[in-house]
Design a protein around this motif. Structure first.
Motif, PDB file in Angstrom:
ATOM      1  N   ARG A  46     -21.949  44.816 -26.149  1.00  0.00           N
ATOM      2  CA  ARG A  46     -22.683  46.009 -26.589  1.00  0.00           C
ATOM      3  C   ARG A  46     -21.659  47.098 -26.853  1.00  0.00           C
ATOM      4  NH1 ARG A  46     -24.608  50.772 -24.396  1.00  0.00           N
ATOM      5  NH2 ARG A  46     -23.611  50.268 -22.403  1.00  0.00           N
ATOM      6  N   VAL A  47     -21.534  47.512 -28.105  1.00  0.00           N
ATOM      7  CA  VAL A  47     -20.486  48.458 -28.493  1.00  0.00           C
ATOM      8  C   VAL A  47     -20.955  49.892 -28.273  1.00  0.00           C
ATOM      9  CG1 VAL A  47     -19.053  49.302 -30.380  1.00  0.00           C
ATOM     10  CG2 VAL A  47     -19.489  46.858 -30.161  1.00  0.00           C
ATOM     11  N   VAL A  48     -20.245  50.620 -27.398  1.00  0.00           N
ATOM     12  CA  VAL A  48     -20.450  52.056 -27.247  1.00  0.00           C
ATOM     13  C   VAL A  48     -19.597  52.790 -28.272  1.00  0.00           C
ATOM     14  CG1 VAL A  48     -20.186  54.036 -25.694  1.00  0.00           C
ATOM     15  CG2 VAL A  48     -21.069  51.862 -24.823  1.00  0.00           C
ATOM     16  N   ASP A  49     -18.303  52.477 -28.310  1.00  0.00           N
ATOM     17  CA  ASP A  49     -17.428  52.896 -29.399  1.00  0.00           C
ATOM     18  C   ASP A  49     -16.225  51.966 -29.414  1.00  0.00           C
ATOM     19  OD1 ASP A  49     -15.125  53.991 -27.894  1.00  0.00           O
ATOM     20  OD2 ASP A  49     -16.435  55.671 -27.403  1.00  0.00           O
ATOM     21  N   THR A  50     -15.472  52.019 -30.510  1.00  0.00           N
ATOM     22  CA  THR A  50     -14.338  51.109 -30.685  1.00  0.00           C
ATOM     23  C   THR A  50     -12.997  51.780 -30.409  1.00  0.00           C
ATOM     24  OG1 THR A  50     -14.175  51.617 -33.048  1.00  0.00           O
ATOM     25  CG2 THR A  50     -15.618  49.792 -32.412  1.00  0.00           C
ATOM     26  N   VAL A  51     -13.022  52.986 -29.835  1.00  0.00           N
ATOM     27  CA  VAL A  51     -11.785  53.726 -29.582  1.00  0.00           C
ATOM     28  C   VAL A  51     -10.926  52.958 -28.578  1.00  0.00           C
ATOM     29  CG1 VAL A  51     -10.796  55.879 -28.756  1.00  0.00           C
ATOM     30  CG2 VAL A  51     -12.945  55.909 -30.038  1.00  0.00           C
ATOM     31  N   GLY A  52      -9.700  52.672 -28.962  1.00  0.00           N
ATOM     32  CA  GLY A  52      -8.768  51.983 -28.077  1.00  0.00           C
ATOM     33  C   GLY A  52      -8.900  50.476 -28.046  1.00  0.00           C
ATOM     34  N   ALA A  53      -9.796  49.908 -28.856  1.00  0.00           N
ATOM     35  CA  ALA A  53     -10.003  48.458 -28.806  1.00  0.00           C
ATOM     36  C   ALA A  53      -8.751  47.696 -29.244  1.00  0.00           C
ATOM     37  CB  ALA A  53     -11.190  48.071 -29.685  1.00  0.00           C
ATOM     38  N   GLY A  54      -8.133  48.138 -30.334  1.00  0.00           N
ATOM     39  CA  GLY A  54      -6.923  47.453 -30.800  1.00  0.00           C
ATOM     40  C   GLY A  54      -5.774  47.582 -29.822  1.00  0.00           C
ATOM     41  N   ASP A  55      -5.661  48.753 -29.186  1.00  0.00           N
ATOM     42  CA  ASP A  55      -4.617  48.962 -28.180  1.00  0.00           C
ATOM     43  C   ASP A  55      -4.829  48.020 -26.990  1.00  0.00           C
ATOM     44  OD1 ASP A  55      -3.917  51.147 -29.831  1.00  0.00           O
ATOM     45  OD2 ASP A  55      -5.314  52.431 -28.728  1.00  0.00           O
ATOM     46  N   SER A  56      -6.091  47.851 -26.585  1.00  0.00           N
ATOM     47  CA  SER A  56      -6.407  46.960 -25.477  1.00  0.00           C
ATOM     48  C   SER A  56      -6.142  45.506 -25.849  1.00  0.00           C
ATOM     49  CB  SER A  56      -7.868  47.139 -25.061  1.00  0.00           C
ATOM     50  OG  SER A  56      -8.070  48.379 -24.429  1.00  0.00           O
ATOM     51  N   PHE A  57      -6.472  45.140 -27.098  1.00  0.00           N
ATOM     52  CA  PHE A  57      -6.159  43.775 -27.545  1.00  0.00           C
ATOM     53  C   PHE A  57      -4.662  43.519 -27.441  1.00  0.00           C
ATOM     54  CE2 PHE A  57      -4.715  40.675 -30.540  1.00  0.00           C
ATOM     55  CZ  PHE A  57      -5.630  39.639 -30.448  1.00  0.00           C
ATOM     56  N   ALA A  58      -3.867  44.471 -27.933  1.00  0.00           N
ATOM     57  CA  ALA A  58      -2.409  44.300 -27.880  1.00  0.00           C
ATOM     58  C   ALA A  58      -1.935  44.135 -26.446  1.00  0.00           C
ATOM     59  CB  ALA A  58      -1.724  45.501 -28.536  1.00  0.00           C
ATOM     60  N   ALA A  59      -2.503  44.920 -25.524  1.00  0.00           N
ATOM     61  CA  ALA A  59      -2.122  44.798 -24.116  1.00  0.00           C
ATOM     62  C   ALA A  59      -2.504  43.439 -23.565  1.00  0.00           C
ATOM     63  CB  ALA A  59      -2.794  45.906 -23.303  1.00  0.00           C
ATOM     64  N   GLY A  60      -3.707  42.975 -23.902  1.00  0.00           N
ATOM     65  CA  GLY A  60      -4.118  41.654 -23.429  1.00  0.00           C
ATOM     66  C   GLY A  60      -3.219  40.556 -23.947  1.00  0.00           C
ATOM     67  N   LEU A  61      -2.859  40.637 -25.222  1.00  0.00           N
ATOM     68  CA  LEU A  61      -1.954  39.659 -25.828  1.00  0.00           C
ATOM     69  C   LEU A  61      -0.610  39.632 -25.091  1.00  0.00           C
ATOM     70  CD1 LEU A  61      -1.465  37.860 -28.537  1.00  0.00           C
ATOM     71  CD2 LEU A  61      -0.284  39.898 -29.338  1.00  0.00           C
ATOM     72  N   LEU A  62      -0.011  40.814 -24.909  1.00  0.00           N
ATOM     73  CA  LEU A  62       1.308  40.890 -24.276  1.00  0.00           C
ATOM     74  C   LEU A  62       1.246  40.512 -22.797  1.00  0.00           C
ATOM     75  CD1 LEU A  62       2.670  44.180 -25.892  1.00  0.00           C
ATOM     76  CD2 LEU A  62       3.230  41.815 -26.532  1.00  0.00           C
ATOM     77  N   HIS A  63       0.187  40.944 -22.110  1.00  0.00           N
ATOM     78  CA  HIS A  63       0.038  40.588 -20.702  1.00  0.00           C
ATOM     79  C   HIS A  63      -0.012  39.071 -20.534  1.00  0.00           C
ATOM     80  CE1 HIS A  63      -1.573  40.458 -16.599  1.00  0.00           C
ATOM     81  NE2 HIS A  63      -2.480  39.611 -17.066  1.00  0.00           N
ATOM     82  N   HIS A  64      -0.802  38.425 -21.358  1.00  0.00           N
ATOM     83  CA  HIS A  64      -0.965  36.969 -21.250  1.00  0.00           C
ATOM     84  C   HIS A  64       0.345  36.254 -21.536  1.00  0.00           C
ATOM     85  CE1 HIS A  64      -2.575  32.915 -22.019  1.00  0.00           C
ATOM     86  NE2 HIS A  64      -3.632  33.306 -21.349  1.00  0.00           N
ATOM     87  N   LEU A  65       1.051  36.680 -22.576  1.00  0.00           N
ATOM     88  CA  LEU A  65       2.338  36.050 -22.899  1.00  0.00           C
ATOM     89  C   LEU A  65       3.361  36.298 -21.794  1.00  0.00           C
ATOM     90  CD1 LEU A  65       2.639  36.915 -26.710  1.00  0.00           C
ATOM     91  CD2 LEU A  65       1.949  34.723 -25.685  1.00  0.00           C
TER      92      LEU A  65
END
Length: 320
Positions: free
Chosen positions: A246-265
């Motif tokens: 359920r989307v409230v807003d998309t602010v920071g979504a791309g930044d969070s994706f990048a963090a998830g990607l780097l954290h996992h790697l």
């Protein structure tokens, strides 16, 4: 395997959102700490990565808000600069789908004033990855200083760049002119579909990936909102679907994706060099993790990335 530190360099921005006011001639603003690189550093720390943030933090009311927010999230600010200049302010207007359009108040603010001396003292001996991008990489006078810092860091750390194009502040042509240089420095390039359209208008994502691979970057990840993400490792490609939320807003979504990607790697010991041991399966897992982090960020107001235990709850609920 113990996880080494990820160092993030870039801006903090006060994100101001309009709220109902008491009178017709008033405008009420709710201010949240934001800025793409700051959001990524916060998300990394909340996920359990040792995250250090290289920022120029003003002593004004917004700068104090930034510092408290970053420290509360566990971000290392040991190399943050106490800046004399004011903080950057962005006023966000949300549309019906929760997409934000920003107007910026950023003239001569703290974030763009990096000097070589400020970054020369940074010790990267425990850093596996340096992540940067957004406005700090293109706003002068500090943009070229940041590029020089990346070039010095590249021999001993994985370099990750997120252009995060902001055409209201910097013309896309400035990004286009420097993108080949960034691809020559970077191992990972993460950008949004909107960024792609601004950087290479009308270019299919797969063709754009090939262009950027040819310029030197090994892993390109393009996030496409509700359509998930496209990842390309040396030309081998895959798509990962978005996680329904359920989307409230998309602010920071791309930044969070990048963090998830780097954290996992990073948690799998794949950061710290030129991604020599990285396979397409690793990329798929990291992107799937990134979409979960982004989905949780979209489910709350503003740039408020999830904590590690919230990811566990999402998995338990079948949202992985």
């Amino acid at each position: 395997m113990s996880q080494r530190q990820i160092t993030v360099l870039g801006e903090c921005v006060a994100d101001a959102f309009t709220e109902p006011a008491n009178a017709s001639n008033e405008l009420a603003l709710r201010v949240l700490p934001g800025g793409g690189p700051a959001n990524t550093a916060v998300a990394l720390a909340r996920l359990g990565t040792s995250a250090r943030f290289l920022a120029r933090l003003s002593g004004d009311v917004f700068g104090r808000l930034f510092r408290a927010h970053l420290e509360a999230s566990g971000v290392d600010l040991s190399y943050a600069v106490a800046a004399a200049e004011p903080s950057t302010l962005a006023v966000a207007e949300l549309d019906a789908a929760g997409q934000a359009a920003f107007s910026f108040h950023a003239q001569n603010t703290a974030d763009w004033q990096w000097t070589s001396g400020e970054l020369a003292r940074v010790d990267l001996s425990e850093t596996a990855c340096v992540h940067t991008g957004s406005l700090a990489l293109v706003r002068e006078p500090g943009g070229l200083v940041v590029e020089e810092f990346l070039a010095a860091a590249a021999p001993r750390a994985t370099i990750s760049i997120d252009p995060n194009v902001r055409p209201l502040l910097v013309h896309p042509e400035v990004y286009r002119a420097r993108l080949a240089q960034w691809c020559g420095l970077a191992d990972i390039l993460r950008l949004s579909g909107d960024d792609l359209e601004l950087l290479l208008p009308g270019t299919p994502p797969e063709q754009a990936c090939d262009t950027w691979h040819a310029a030197g970057v090994r892993l390109v990840v393009i996030t496409l909102g509700a359509d998930g993400a496209l990842a390309s490792l040396d030309g081998e490609r895959l798509r990962v679907p978005a996680v329904a939320t359920r989307v409230v807003d998309t602010v920071g979504a791309g930044d969070s994706f990048a963090a998830g990607l780097l954290h996992h790697l990073g948690a799998r010991g794949l950061l710290g060099g030129r991604l020599a041991d990285l396979g397409l399966g690793d990329v798929a897992e990291a992107c799937r993790f990134g979409t979960r982090v982004a989905a949780l960020t979209c489910s709350v107001a503003g740039p408020n990335p999830p904590w590690q235990d919230q990811l566990a709850q999402l998995t338990a609920a079948g949202g992985a």
